[in-house]
Design a protein around this motif. Structure first.
Motif, PDB file in Angstrom:
ATOM      1  N   ASN A  31      -9.366 -12.871  -8.573  1.00  0.00           N
ATOM      2  CA  ASN A  31      -8.724 -11.782  -9.322  1.00  0.00           C
ATOM      3  C   ASN A  31      -9.229 -10.423  -8.852  1.00  0.00           C
ATOM      4  N   GLN A  32     -10.526 -10.342  -8.548  1.00  0.00           N
ATOM      5  CA  GLN A  32     -11.110  -9.099  -8.059  1.00  0.00           C
ATOM      6  C   GLN A  32     -10.495  -8.717  -6.704  1.00  0.00           C
ATOM      7  N   SER A  33     -10.307  -9.695  -5.825  1.00  0.00           N
ATOM      8  CA  SER A  33      -9.706  -9.430  -4.508  1.00  0.00           C
ATOM      9  C   SER A  33      -8.272  -8.941  -4.656  1.00  0.00           C
TER      10      SER A  33
ATOM     11  N   LYS B 235      -6.902  -7.483  -7.287  1.00  0.00           N
ATOM     12  CA  LYS B 235      -6.928  -6.156  -7.910  1.00  0.00           C
ATOM     13  C   LYS B 235      -7.286  -5.083  -6.888  1.00  0.00           C
ATOM     14  N   GLN B 236      -8.269  -5.384  -6.040  1.00  0.00           N
ATOM     15  CA  GLN B 236      -8.702  -4.452  -5.020  1.00  0.00           C
ATOM     16  C   GLN B 236      -7.562  -4.111  -4.057  1.00  0.00           C
ATOM     17  N   ARG B 237      -6.863  -5.121  -3.591  1.00  0.00           N
ATOM     18  CA  ARG B 237      -5.796  -4.910  -2.605  1.00  0.00           C
ATOM     19  C   ARG B 237      -4.576  -4.227  -3.224  1.00  0.00           C
ATOM     20  N   THR B 238      -4.245  -4.560  -4.474  1.00  0.00           N
ATOM     21  CA  THR B 238      -3.081  -3.920  -5.098  1.00  0.00           C
ATOM     22  C   THR B 238      -3.387  -2.475  -5.490  1.00  0.00           C
ATOM     23  N   LYS B 239      -4.656  -2.195  -5.765  1.00  0.00           N
ATOM     24  CA  LYS B 239      -5.050  -0.832  -6.122  1.00  0.00           C
ATOM     25  C   LYS B 239      -4.876   0.107  -4.934  1.00  0.00           C
ATOM     26  N   VAL B 240      -5.132  -0.393  -3.731  1.00  0.00           N
ATOM     27  CA  VAL B 240      -4.982   0.407  -2.517  1.00  0.00           C
ATOM     28  C   VAL B 240      -3.517   0.771  -2.305  1.00  0.00           C
TER      29      VAL B 240
ATOM     30  N   LYS C 207      -1.171   1.020  -4.602  1.00  0.00           N
ATOM     31  CA  LYS C 207      -0.809   1.871  -5.746  1.00  0.00           C
ATOM     32  C   LYS C 207       0.628   1.709  -6.233  1.00  0.00           C
TER      33      LYS C 207
ATOM     34  N   CYS D  68       5.280  -6.556  -4.314  1.00  0.00           N
ATOM     35  CA  CYS D  68       4.000  -6.850  -4.960  1.00  0.00           C
ATOM     36  C   CYS D  68       3.672  -8.341  -4.831  1.00  0.00           C
TER      37      CYS D  68
END
Length: 91
Positions: free
Chosen positions: A43-45, A47-52, A54, A62
């Motif tokens: 989940n962290q991975s 979240k990290q990639r989708t945050k980049v 934006k 998505c």
């Protein structure tokens, strides 16, 4: 195409996910399966990639990114040291 609600998904998948508790596992494997560390890291991975990224053009873009991240993590898990032991001597 109608969207699947969380309740519909849970109704169909939770019983299958709980079958692991019926397996005859050694303590070594049981301890690893009852924690959620691997899922939290996944989940962290994501979240990290989708945050980049934006902003996504649409839902499909998505989904493509999240699928790519999950496939990448899956390949890492398969090629790394075994998280679970196949013999019952660890426990």
């Amino acid at each position: 195409m109608p969207k699947l609600t969380q309740w519909e998904w849970a109704e169909g998948n939770i019983p299958e996910g709980l079958t692991v508790f019926g397996l005859d596992l050694c303590e070594f494997n049981r301890k690893r399966l009852r924690t959620s560390n691997m899922i939290e890291r996944l989940n962290q991975s994501v979240k990290q990639r989708t945050k980049v990224a934006k902003i996504f053009a649409n839902e499909d873009s998505c989904l493509r990114l999240v699928t790519a991240v999950v496939m990448e993590v899956s390949e890492q898990w398969q090629s790394s040291k075994a998280y679970l032991s196949l013999d019952n001597n660890n426990g």
